[in-house]
Design an enzyme around this catalytic site. Structure first.
Site, PDB file in Angstrom:
ATOM      1  N   ARG A  13      -0.473  -4.435  -6.665  1.00  0.00           N
ATOM      2  CA  ARG A  13      -0.255  -5.884  -6.673  1.00  0.00           C
ATOM      3  C   ARG A  13       0.999  -6.239  -7.471  1.00  0.00           C
ATOM      4  O   ARG A  13       1.314  -5.589  -8.459  1.00  0.00           O
ATOM      5  CB  ARG A  13      -1.475  -6.597  -7.257  1.00  0.00           C
ATOM      6  N   HIS A  60       0.846  -1.192   0.000  1.00  0.00           N
ATOM      7  CA  HIS A  60       0.000   0.000   0.000  1.00  0.00           C
ATOM      8  C   HIS A  60       0.884   1.245   0.000  1.00  0.00           C
ATOM      9  O   HIS A  60       1.983   1.240   0.563  1.00  0.00           O
ATOM     10  CB  HIS A  60      -0.919   0.000   1.215  1.00  0.00           C
ATOM     11  N   GLU A 101      -2.238  -0.632   8.035  1.00  0.00           N
ATOM     12  CA  GLU A 101      -3.263  -1.547   8.531  1.00  0.00           C
ATOM     13  C   GLU A 101      -2.736  -2.440   9.642  1.00  0.00           C
ATOM     14  O   GLU A 101      -1.561  -2.817   9.666  1.00  0.00           O
ATOM     15  CB  GLU A 101      -3.853  -2.395   7.404  1.00  0.00           C
TER      16      GLU A 101
END
Length: 408
Positions: free
Chosen positions: A283, A99, A134
């Site tokens: 990705r 990210h 996260e």
């Protein structure tokens, strides 16, 4: 305070039983359920169950940001909830991904807007302008690959596989600093022509088989993971990249924190994710979805880390265990009512006057706010606006409640 109905996302790697069983619905489900979103992301907001019917949490925040979020949160983050809570159920490995940082997300979003790439396009990298740090807390045993391990340790693994085709790459790791060596090797593998991968990946898989058959133990988990990934994604460069990442096993309640640039993939398990309110993913493989290697390389952090460094520190305050992270957008804690905390009202430690999102993961707990009282059974969630806290809790038998708030 209202009950909160989450939005279910169906992806191929999800489970036909885990989320449905957690929320008390029949199993198996028609489609694999991968994520339960509990938040106000425009892509899939949760819904408040009000006396007059369901209301989108996103619409409720828009109508009364000060009452829902509090003046301090509005001053810091505007009229939006800065975090997103998910229950994630992985029956198969997710894509190899990272990210962006806040600056990278803003730059990438503006670039794709100028290029005219629709936000809904499958080749879009940046669907919003936020970064996405996260925290993942295991609700059941959870397996993951996360963060580049120290180069010397990866070199030990490559040598243990005893694959002659890997020798030049081991030298590449040792010829420079850890970060530079990892960058050089990962870049070489992720950009390799497919004919080269079609030779190297099977050779690595053979090496993993021979290692395990010979009783190899030190890197057994890594070898088994490479074999699993190679079976699902033959000839994929992500299989090789997995050799460079920390192999992480989490027991229920244990957590890892992933900052911007951390390359990772979740392999298997059920967990609670709390992140900045973003859906930005770059990705690098192990997926049929869009892969943008140049953009992934732009955001990756090749500074090596260890499994221990990925695990956040914790702090205990009465019934509450807090997971300490560097994220401004969220704070996460687990409230466990047991022993002396059973049978009477217990004050949940109050950190500030922001909103609270609650999720019951064990037993049954009654939540008392200023305006109302709700009983949350396992799998149920509630939204407590800023102007309705603080809260008190009651349980007759052992119960566990996770709480997400805005970071201090």
């Amino acid at each position: 305070m209202e009950l909160l109905r989450g939005a279910i996302r169906t992806y191929a790697w999800g489970s036909r039983t885990a989320i449905a069983e957690f929320t008390g619905r029949p199993v198996p489900t028609a489609h694999p359920e991968a994520e339960l979103w509990l938040g106000a992301h425009p892509g899939d907001p949760a819904f408040l169950e009000t006396p007059t019917g369901e209301v989108s949490l996103l619409d409720s925040l828009t109508a009364d940001p000060q009452g829902q979020l509090g003046s301090a949160a509005c001053a810091r983050f505007g009229d939006t909830l800065p975090f997103l809570v998910k229950v994630l159920a992985a029956d198969e490995p997710l894509s190899l991904q990272a990210h962006p940082s806040a600056a990278q997300a803003l730059e990438g979003y503006r670039s794709e807007e100028r290029a005219g790439v629709p936000v809904s396009s499958p080749i879009r990298n940046y669907r919003d302008t936020s970064h996405k740090p996260e925290l993942l807390v295991a609700l059941q045993p959870f397996e993951a690959l996360a963060g580049f391990r120290p180069a010397a340790r990866s070199a030990d693994l490559l040598r243990a596989l005893a694959v002659s085709d890997l020798d030049p790459f081991i030298d590449l790791l040792g010829d420079q600093s850890d970060a530079d060596g990892l960058r050089a090797l990962f870049t070489t593998w992720i950009t390799a022509p497919q004919p080269d991968l079609d030779i190297l990946v099977p050779a690595v898989l053979d090496g993993a088989i021979h290692y395990l058959n010979a009783g190899g133990a030190e890197f057994a988990a890594e070898a088994k993971t490479v074999l699993e990934l190679g079976e699902r994604y033959p000839g994929d460069a992500g299989v090789l990249a997995a050799l460079l990442l920390n192999r992480v096993s989490l027991a229920p309640g244990e957590a890892i924190f992933l900052p911007a640039g951390n390359l990772h993939t979740y392999l298997h398990g059920v967990g609670l994710e709390v992140m900045a309110n973003s859906d930005n993913v770059l990705r690098g493989g192990l997926t049929p979805k869009h892969v943008d290697v140049p953009e992934l390389l732009r955001v990756l952090d090749f500074t090596p880390t260890t499994e221990a460094a990925l695990r956040p520190a914790t702090r205990v305050d009465g019934p509450e265990l807090s997971y300490r992270t560097a994220a401004d957008e969220f704070a996460v804690s687990r409230l466990t009512l047991d022993g002396a905390y059973l049978g009477h009202e217990v004050d949940a430690p109050a950190h500030h006057d922001g909103p609270q999102l609650l999720l019951a993961t064990e037993g049954s707990v009654t939540v008392h706010a200023k305006s109302s009282t709700l009983t949350l059974n396992r799998g149920a969630a509630a939204w407590v606006p800023s102007d309705d806290g603080p809260i008190r809790l009651t349980a007759e038998r052992r119960a566990t409640l996770f709480r997400a708030t805005i970071g201090l």
